[in-house]
Design an enzyme around this catalytic site. Structure first.
Site, short mmCIF file in Angstrom:
data_model
loop_
_atom_site.label_atom_id
_atom_site.label_comp_id
_atom_site.label_asym_id
_atom_site.label_seq_id
_atom_site.Cartn_x
_atom_site.Cartn_y
_atom_site.Cartn_z
N PRO A 2 45.23 40.99 33.86
CA PRO A 2 43.76 40.99 33.72
C PRO A 2 43.14 39.94 34.65
O PRO A 2 43.56 38.78 34.64
CB PRO A 2 43.53 40.61 32.26
CG PRO A 2 44.86 40.58 31.60
CD PRO A 2 45.91 40.54 32.66
N GLU A 3 42.18 40.36 35.46
CA GLU A 3 41.47 39.44 36.35
C GLU A 3 40.03 39.32 35.84
O GLU A 3 39.71 39.83 34.77
CB GLU A 3 41.57 39.96 37.80
CG GLU A 3 43.04 40.09 38.22
CD GLU A 3 43.28 40.67 39.61
OE1 GLU A 3 42.37 40.63 40.44
OE2 GLU A 3 44.40 41.16 39.85
N LYS A 55 39.78 33.22 34.46
CA LYS A 55 40.48 34.14 33.56
C LYS A 55 40.69 33.53 32.18
O LYS A 55 41.42 34.07 31.36
CB LYS A 55 41.83 34.51 34.19
CG LYS A 55 41.65 35.37 35.45
CD LYS A 55 42.96 35.82 36.04
CE LYS A 55 43.32 34.99 37.23
NZ LYS A 55 44.46 35.52 38.00
N ARG A 255 53.46 38.70 46.82
CA ARG A 255 52.58 39.66 46.15
C ARG A 255 52.37 40.88 47.03
O ARG A 255 52.22 40.75 48.25
CB ARG A 255 51.21 39.02 45.87
CG ARG A 255 51.23 37.68 45.17
CD ARG A 255 51.81 37.75 43.77
NE ARG A 255 51.03 38.61 42.88
CZ ARG A 255 49.98 38.18 42.16
NH1 ARG A 255 49.59 36.94 42.22
NH2 ARG A 255 49.35 39.01 41.38
#
Ligand SMILES: [Zn+2]
Length: 265
Positions: A2-3, A55, A255
């Site tokens: 979740p961002e 976040k 990433r």
């Protein structure tokens, strides 16, 4: 993971249930082992506000204390008159009519019960919220580590709190800059483009209730976010800006990193 848009969606949904007086607290052993880093004396306290920085969710109690909750990779807060609890439901709070529960299969989330002063100190570790950043600070932040790739700097929570992998990829795309470009090579006229790109990425994601990828994020009602339709390079085969170029995928700082070789210089 979740961002910012996903965490903000959860925050805004939970806020409809305030004030929330906690009549009972149930926890799993996994909460103490992996997620909760403090004691949790919240029974009989009332949550009066839920804030967010980057976040981090910040539950504020009527006595001025705070519960800070970072969702990690797979955390979410669920709310309802009843919720379906699973072995991953690590914290369950009930008031007279509703249940508020923290669910986290991979347990990379973290939580802290803090005094106002401690909470302020913890939140100060984070940079400016990505949704609040202005041009001057954005420019200074990018110039701060000239040798870093732009995308790596955009992921730095001390500079851009709330960003994450999909957001950083999409910002680079909409700004027309390759994620691998060194920060020292970002030109003067490109900083406002990056700022505009941040807004262009966050706004539709927020309106869509966040973005869900394969089996990932769920909001507080258990629904997937619909933001995936707005992505232009992330998880895309063809660039959705020029609609013709194959998106290139590389690994940058461990990433998955996506860009359009035609639209991004
Ligand atoms: Zn393109």
């Amino acid at each position: 993971m979740p961002e910012l848009p996903e965490v903000e969606t959860i925050r805004s949904q939970l806020s409809h249930y305030l004030p929330f007086k906690i009549d009972s607290v149930a926890t799993t052993p996994g909460l103490k082992q992996n997620i909760l880093h403090t004691d949790l004396p919240i029974k009989d306290k009332t949550i009066i506000e839920i804030r967010r920085k980057g976040k981090m969710l910040d539950f504020v109690f009527e006595d001025g204390s705070h519960l800070l909750s970072h969702l990690g990779m797979t955390g979410t807060w669920l709310v309802g008159e009843t919720i379906t609890s699973t072995k991953h439901t690590h914290l369950t709070l009930k008031n007279k009519t509703h249940t508020l529960a923290y669910d986290d299969p991979r347990r990379f989330g973290h939580m802290y019960y803090y005094s106002a002063e401690q909470a302020e100190k913890k939140l100060a570790e984070l940079g400016t919220d990505l949704a609040q950043i202005e041009l001057k600070e954005l420019t200074e932040s990018i110039k701060r580590y000239p040798d870093r790739a732009l995308k790596v700097t955009l992921l730095d929570q001390k500079l851009f709190a709330g960003s994450g992998n999909y957001i950083a990829n999409e910002i680079c795309a909409r700004a027309g800059i390759r994620p691998t470009r060194k920060c020292s090579k970002v030109k003067g006229e490109e900083f406002p483009k990056i700022l505009k790109a941040i807004k262009d990425v966050l706004e539709p994601a927020l309106k869509s209730g966040g973005t869900t990828f394969q089996g990932g994020y769920r909001d507080s009602t258990g629904e997937r976010g619909q933001g995936v339709q707005h992505l232009v390079v992330f998880y895309q085969k063809i660039c959705q800006m020029c609609k013709k170029t194959k998106v290139k995928k590389i690994i940058l700082a461990q990433r998955g990193t996506y860009y359009c070789p035609h639209c991004q210089k």
